[in-house]
Write an enzyme that holds these catalytic residues in place. Structure first.
Site: not given
Ligand code: NAD
Length: 294
Positions: A95, A170, A238
């Site tokens: 997102s 979104k 965010k």
């Molecule tokens: P998260 O923080 O759990 O996962 C993000 C991952 O990206 C981490 O494992 C981190 O190590 C990795 N990462 C960051 N920078 C990196 C890089 N340069 N190279 C490689 N890996 C890297 O986040 P999430 O909850 O999985 O969310 C991911 C996306 O989905 C976000 O944009 C969030 O807003 C969206 N989202 C989340 C939810 C939720 O309920 N958690 C629901 C819908 C959408």
């Protein structure tokens, strides 16, 4: 299909596992090594860098926190775009700001690579079940090529327009959810302070026009003071900051979003942004000095 998957966090890990279950071949990377090892055990090929994942793939999927992370991986630091096969499609499920999606798509287009922005709603439980909702932006023919892959992770996959339209949709979703949670918190707190139990208010109005999926999910959490995430306030901040940036670029008025964002920032200052977004109720409890109960 042979797919590169970058970003194995709360959402990315179960999404990648569902792609493996659907029979796709995966090359995975995350900065967090244990997450990569977990996917390797599930059958994926573990890679040591984002660039290493894209060797010989048909599709590159990212599931990263926000715009700077996706730009860093794809076009600024790792420059994955320069190493992708020209026939591969890039699908960003993070997102992020739609303005950033369009910037990345432009750079990719210069290299002859197609892109979809395909953020999701549903959270971790639906990522695990493979029942996420995808909001997609991109060209119809690119969408048609990728729809089956997305359907392995979700039960609703809707093309909303050209690149950026997925993330605009979104942001609309996140605005409606945030304002709806604030409205539920404000009304239940006001009702209790005016002498009617929140449980009675909820029972009486949930089936009428004021009822909502948000109310059904969040009112019980508020009455129980259970703010275990779910979706954390800091992630919602965010998203609302991305709404502010996108709306500013289009001169769109967003007074309600701005108000709820300010409420969330107050909670963040007090260390409450680690809680579920239903903890917006705490803002009203702080102002009134009264705690909501059943
Ligand atoms: P998260 O923080 O759990 O996962 C993000 C991952 O990206 C981490 O494992 C981190 O190590 C990795 N990462 C960051 N920078 C990196 C890089 N340069 N190279 C490689 N890996 C890297 O986040 P999430 O909850 O999985 O969310 C991911 C996306 O989905 C976000 O944009 C969030 O807003 C969206 N989202 C989340 C939810 C939720 O309920 N958690 C629901 C819908 C959408």
């Amino acid at each position: 299909m042979k797919i590169a998957f970058i970003g194995l966090g709360i959402m990315g890990k179960p999404m990648a596992k569902n792609l493996l279950k659907a029979g796709h071949s995966l090359r995975v990377y995350d900065r967090n090594t244990p997450a990569v090892e977990e996917l390797e055990k599930a059958g994926a090929t573990a890679c040591k860098s984002a660039v290493e994942t894209v060797e010989g793939v048909d599709m590159v999927i990212t599931m990263l926190p926000n715009s700077p992370h996706v730009k860093s991986v794809m076009i600024e630091d790792d420059k994955v775009a320069e190493h992708m096969p020209k026939t591969a499609v890039f699908v960003d499920c993070s997102s992020i700001n739609p303005v950033a999606s369009r910037e990345i798509a432009k750079v990719l287009k210069e290299k002859g690579i197609d892109m979809l922005d395909a953020p999701v709603s549903g959270g971790e439980p639906k990522a695990i079940d493979g029942t996420l909702s995808f909001m997609v932006g991109g060209k119809q023919e690119v969408f048609d090529k990728c729809k089956d892959v997305l359907s392995a992770m979700g039960d609703s996959v809707v093309l909303c327009g050209d690149v950026g339209a997925g993330n605009v949709t979104k942001l609309c979703n996140q605005t409606i959810v945030a304002i709806n949670i604030a409205a539920v918190a404000e009304a239940l707190q006001m009702g209790q302070m005016c002498g009617v139990s929140p449980e009675k208010v909820f029972a009486a109005i949930r089936g009428g026009l004021a009822g909502s999926t948000v109310m059904n999910a969040k009112a019980p959490m508020m009455m129980d003071q259970n703010f275990t995430p779910g979706f954390r306030i800091d992630l919602h901040i965010k998203d609302l900051n991305n709404v502010v940036d996108a709306a500013d670029a289009a001169n769109a008025p967003i007074p309600l979003t701005q108000s709820v964002l300010e409420m969330m920032k107050v909670l963040r200052k007090d260390g409450d942004s680690v809680y579920d977004h239903s903890a917006l109720l705490k803002y009203y409890q702080k102002l009134s000095g009264e705690v909501l109960h059943r």
